[in-house]
Design a protein around this motif. Structure first.
Motif, PDB file in Angstrom:
ATOM      1  N   MET A 151       0.810  -1.201   0.000  1.00  0.00           N
ATOM      2  CA  MET A 151       0.000   0.000   0.000  1.00  0.00           C
ATOM      3  C   MET A 151       0.847   1.256   0.000  1.00  0.00           C
ATOM      4  O   MET A 151       0.508   2.232  -0.645  1.00  0.00           O
ATOM      5  CB  MET A 151      -0.876  -0.003   1.253  1.00  0.00           C
ATOM      6  CG  MET A 151      -2.325  -0.426   1.101  1.00  0.00           C
ATOM      7  SD  MET A 151      -2.987  -0.497  -0.504  1.00  0.00           S
ATOM      8  CE  MET A 151      -4.409   0.464  -0.283  1.00  0.00           C
ATOM      9  N   THR A 152       1.942   1.240   0.760  1.00  0.00           N
ATOM     10  CA  THR A 152       2.801   2.415   0.830  1.00  0.00           C
ATOM     11  C   THR A 152       3.427   2.710  -0.526  1.00  0.00           C
ATOM     12  O   THR A 152       3.599   3.878  -0.889  1.00  0.00           O
ATOM     13  CB  THR A 152       3.896   2.210   1.897  1.00  0.00           C
ATOM     14  OG1 THR A 152       3.268   1.907   3.135  1.00  0.00           O
ATOM     15  CG2 THR A 152       4.723   3.445   2.064  1.00  0.00           C
ATOM     16  N   VAL A 153       3.736   1.662  -1.275  1.00  0.00           N
ATOM     17  CA  VAL A 153       4.318   1.854  -2.604  1.00  0.00           C
ATOM     18  C   VAL A 153       3.327   2.574  -3.507  1.00  0.00           C
ATOM     19  O   VAL A 153       3.697   3.515  -4.230  1.00  0.00           O
ATOM     20  CB  VAL A 153       4.734   0.499  -3.217  1.00  0.00           C
ATOM     21  CG1 VAL A 153       5.179   0.673  -4.650  1.00  0.00           C
ATOM     22  CG2 VAL A 153       5.823  -0.145  -2.390  1.00  0.00           C
ATOM     23  N   LEU A 154       2.084   2.172  -3.479  1.00  0.00           N
ATOM     24  CA  LEU A 154       1.067   2.818  -4.311  1.00  0.00           C
ATOM     25  C   LEU A 154       0.849   4.270  -3.886  1.00  0.00           C
ATOM     26  O   LEU A 154       0.664   5.150  -4.729  1.00  0.00           O
ATOM     27  CB  LEU A 154      -0.240   2.042  -4.251  1.00  0.00           C
ATOM     28  CG  LEU A 154      -0.210   0.654  -4.884  1.00  0.00           C
ATOM     29  CD1 LEU A 154      -1.543  -0.047  -4.686  1.00  0.00           C
ATOM     30  CD2 LEU A 154       0.153   0.737  -6.346  1.00  0.00           C
ATOM     31  N   LYS A 155       0.880   4.528  -2.573  1.00  0.00           N
ATOM     32  CA  LYS A 155       0.754   5.910  -2.104  1.00  0.00           C
ATOM     33  C   LYS A 155       1.932   6.752  -2.573  1.00  0.00           C
ATOM     34  O   LYS A 155       1.765   7.900  -2.995  1.00  0.00           O
ATOM     35  CB  LYS A 155       0.678   5.954  -0.572  1.00  0.00           C
ATOM     36  CG  LYS A 155      -0.627   5.502  -0.006  1.00  0.00           C
ATOM     37  CD  LYS A 155      -0.606   5.627   1.513  1.00  0.00           C
ATOM     38  CE  LYS A 155      -1.875   5.086   2.128  1.00  0.00           C
ATOM     39  NZ  LYS A 155      -1.828   5.165   3.593  1.00  0.00           N
ATOM     40  N   GLY A 156       3.130   6.176  -2.517  1.00  0.00           N
ATOM     41  CA  GLY A 156       4.319   6.888  -2.966  1.00  0.00           C
ATOM     42  C   GLY A 156       4.286   7.183  -4.455  1.00  0.00           C
ATOM     43  O   GLY A 156       4.622   8.284  -4.896  1.00  0.00           O
ATOM     44  N   LEU A 157       3.872   6.192  -5.255  1.00  0.00           N
ATOM     45  CA  LEU A 157       3.776   6.411  -6.701  1.00  0.00           C
ATOM     46  C   LEU A 157       2.678   7.414  -7.041  1.00  0.00           C
ATOM     47  O   LEU A 157       2.827   8.223  -7.960  1.00  0.00           O
ATOM     48  CB  LEU A 157       3.542   5.085  -7.415  1.00  0.00           C
ATOM     49  CG  LEU A 157       4.722   4.120  -7.405  1.00  0.00           C
ATOM     50  CD1 LEU A 157       4.331   2.796  -8.042  1.00  0.00           C
ATOM     51  CD2 LEU A 157       5.923   4.730  -8.100  1.00  0.00           C
ATOM     52  N   GLY A 158       1.583   7.368  -6.288  1.00  0.00           N
ATOM     53  CA  GLY A 158       0.525   8.358  -6.494  1.00  0.00           C
ATOM     54  C   GLY A 158       0.998   9.762  -6.152  1.00  0.00           C
ATOM     55  O   GLY A 158       0.715  10.732  -6.869  1.00  0.00           O
ATOM     56  N   GLY A 187       7.769  14.610   7.973  1.00  0.00           N
ATOM     57  CA  GLY A 187       7.555  15.030   6.596  1.00  0.00           C
ATOM     58  C   GLY A 187       6.184  15.602   6.332  1.00  0.00           C
ATOM     59  O   GLY A 187       5.846  15.893   5.199  1.00  0.00           O
ATOM     60  N   GLY A 188       5.362  15.764   7.339  1.00  0.00           N
ATOM     61  CA  GLY A 188       4.055  16.349   7.126  1.00  0.00           C
ATOM     62  C   GLY A 188       3.096  15.435   6.384  1.00  0.00           C
ATOM     63  O   GLY A 188       2.273  15.891   5.612  1.00  0.00           O
ATOM     64  N   GLY A 189       3.200  14.126   6.589  1.00  0.00           N
ATOM     65  CA  GLY A 189       2.291  13.193   5.930  1.00  0.00           C
ATOM     66  C   GLY A 189       2.756  12.742   4.561  1.00  0.00           C
ATOM     67  O   GLY A 189       2.060  12.017   3.875  1.00  0.00           O
ATOM     68  N   ARG A 190       3.926  13.176   4.146  1.00  0.00           N
ATOM     69  CA  ARG A 190       4.447  12.751   2.859  1.00  0.00           C
ATOM     70  C   ARG A 190       4.937  11.322   2.927  1.00  0.00           C
ATOM     71  O   ARG A 190       5.432  10.873   3.946  1.00  0.00           O
ATOM     72  CB  ARG A 190       5.609  13.656   2.436  1.00  0.00           C
ATOM     73  CG  ARG A 190       5.179  15.032   2.057  1.00  0.00           C
ATOM     74  CD  ARG A 190       6.296  15.865   1.495  1.00  0.00           C
ATOM     75  NE  ARG A 190       7.554  15.168   1.403  1.00  0.00           N
ATOM     76  CZ  ARG A 190       8.723  15.762   1.486  1.00  0.00           C
ATOM     77  NH1 ARG A 190       8.793  17.041   1.683  1.00  0.00           N
ATOM     78  NH2 ARG A 190       9.844  15.081   1.374  1.00  0.00           N
ATOM     79  N   VAL A 191       4.838  10.618   1.823  1.00  0.00           N
ATOM     80  CA  VAL A 191       5.314   9.249   1.752  1.00  0.00           C
ATOM     81  C   VAL A 191       6.716   9.223   1.152  1.00  0.00           C
ATOM     82  O   VAL A 191       7.587   8.506   1.627  1.00  0.00           O
ATOM     83  CB  VAL A 191       4.353   8.376   0.907  1.00  0.00           C
ATOM     84  CG1 VAL A 191       4.898   6.982   0.744  1.00  0.00           C
ATOM     85  CG2 VAL A 191       2.983   8.353   1.548  1.00  0.00           C
ATOM     86  N   LEU A 192       6.947  10.039   0.132  1.00  0.00           N
ATOM     87  CA  LEU A 192       8.234  10.048  -0.539  1.00  0.00           C
ATOM     88  C   LEU A 192       9.281  10.794   0.271  1.00  0.00           C
ATOM     89  O   LEU A 192       9.016  11.848   0.842  1.00  0.00           O
ATOM     90  CB  LEU A 192       8.118  10.722  -1.911  1.00  0.00           C
ATOM     91  CG  LEU A 192       7.346   9.977  -2.977  1.00  0.00           C
ATOM     92  CD1 LEU A 192       7.266  10.816  -4.235  1.00  0.00           C
ATOM     93  CD2 LEU A 192       7.989   8.655  -3.283  1.00  0.00           C
ATOM     94  N   THR A 193      10.475  10.249   0.293  1.00  0.00           N
ATOM     95  CA  THR A 193      11.606  10.940   0.897  1.00  0.00           C
ATOM     96  C   THR A 193      12.299  11.766  -0.187  1.00  0.00           C
ATOM     97  O   THR A 193      11.846  11.811  -1.334  1.00  0.00           O
ATOM     98  CB  THR A 193      12.591   9.922   1.488  1.00  0.00           C
ATOM     99  OG1 THR A 193      13.080   9.111   0.419  1.00  0.00           O
ATOM    100  CG2 THR A 193      11.927   9.067   2.540  1.00  0.00           C
ATOM    101  N   GLY A 194      13.395  12.389   0.157  1.00  0.00           N
ATOM    102  CA  GLY A 194      14.152  13.157  -0.835  1.00  0.00           C
ATOM    103  C   GLY A 194      14.649  12.291  -1.974  1.00  0.00           C
ATOM    104  O   GLY A 194      14.651  12.702  -3.137  1.00  0.00           O
ATOM    105  N   ILE A 195      15.067  11.073  -1.653  1.00  0.00           N
ATOM    106  CA  ILE A 195      15.537  10.143  -2.693  1.00  0.00           C
ATOM    107  C   ILE A 195      14.379   9.767  -3.607  1.00  0.00           C
ATOM    108  O   ILE A 195      14.533   9.711  -4.831  1.00  0.00           O
ATOM    109  CB  ILE A 195      16.129   8.867  -2.045  1.00  0.00           C
ATOM    110  CG1 ILE A 195      17.297   9.210  -1.148  1.00  0.00           C
ATOM    111  CG2 ILE A 195      16.501   7.841  -3.080  1.00  0.00           C
ATOM    112  CD1 ILE A 195      18.572   9.520  -1.851  1.00  0.00           C
TER     113      ILE A 195
END
Length: 108
Positions: free
Chosen positions: A1-8, A81-89
């Motif tokens: 699920m986290t992967v899909l949130k990150g890609l979204g 990160g304020g609810g963000r899923v993606l990191t800087g990388i």
């Protein structure tokens, strides 16, 4: 699920970056004329490189280190990160690199 949130999240950031670049280029073309697609390619490369450098909150945290230490506060947490899923990388890999690639393809 986290992967899909990150890609979204990456897709949303990519679309927003392209839209902001297109509006800026539209104003640039309206003021001085020229080819829209060539200038859009330049703008996408610039926006992609800027996102690669500033896509994380690291720069804003560095600016606050002195002020926080003056008042005896610990440095900000890395996971705030304020609810963000993606990191800087993740932002660099999934948003910046595609922006630069699309920009270069428009320049060729």
């Amino acid at each position: 699920m986290t992967v899909l949130k990150g890609l979204g999240e990456a897709l949303v950031l990519f679309v927003i970056a392209v839209a902001v670049a297109a509006v800026g280029v539209g104003i640039w073309v309206a003021v001085s004329g020229g080819d829209f697609l060539h200038r859009l390619g330049i703008a996408l490369v610039v926006v992609g490189l800027l996102l690669a450098v500033t896509g994380d909150l690291t720069l804003s945290r560095i600016g606050m280190l002195g002020a926080r230490s003056t008042f005896g506060l610990a440095p900000e947490r890395e996971d705030a990160g304020g609810g963000r899923v993606l990191t800087g990388i993740g932002i660099s890999l999934f948003v910046s690199v595609p922006l630069v690639v699309v920009g270069i393809l428009l320049l060729v």
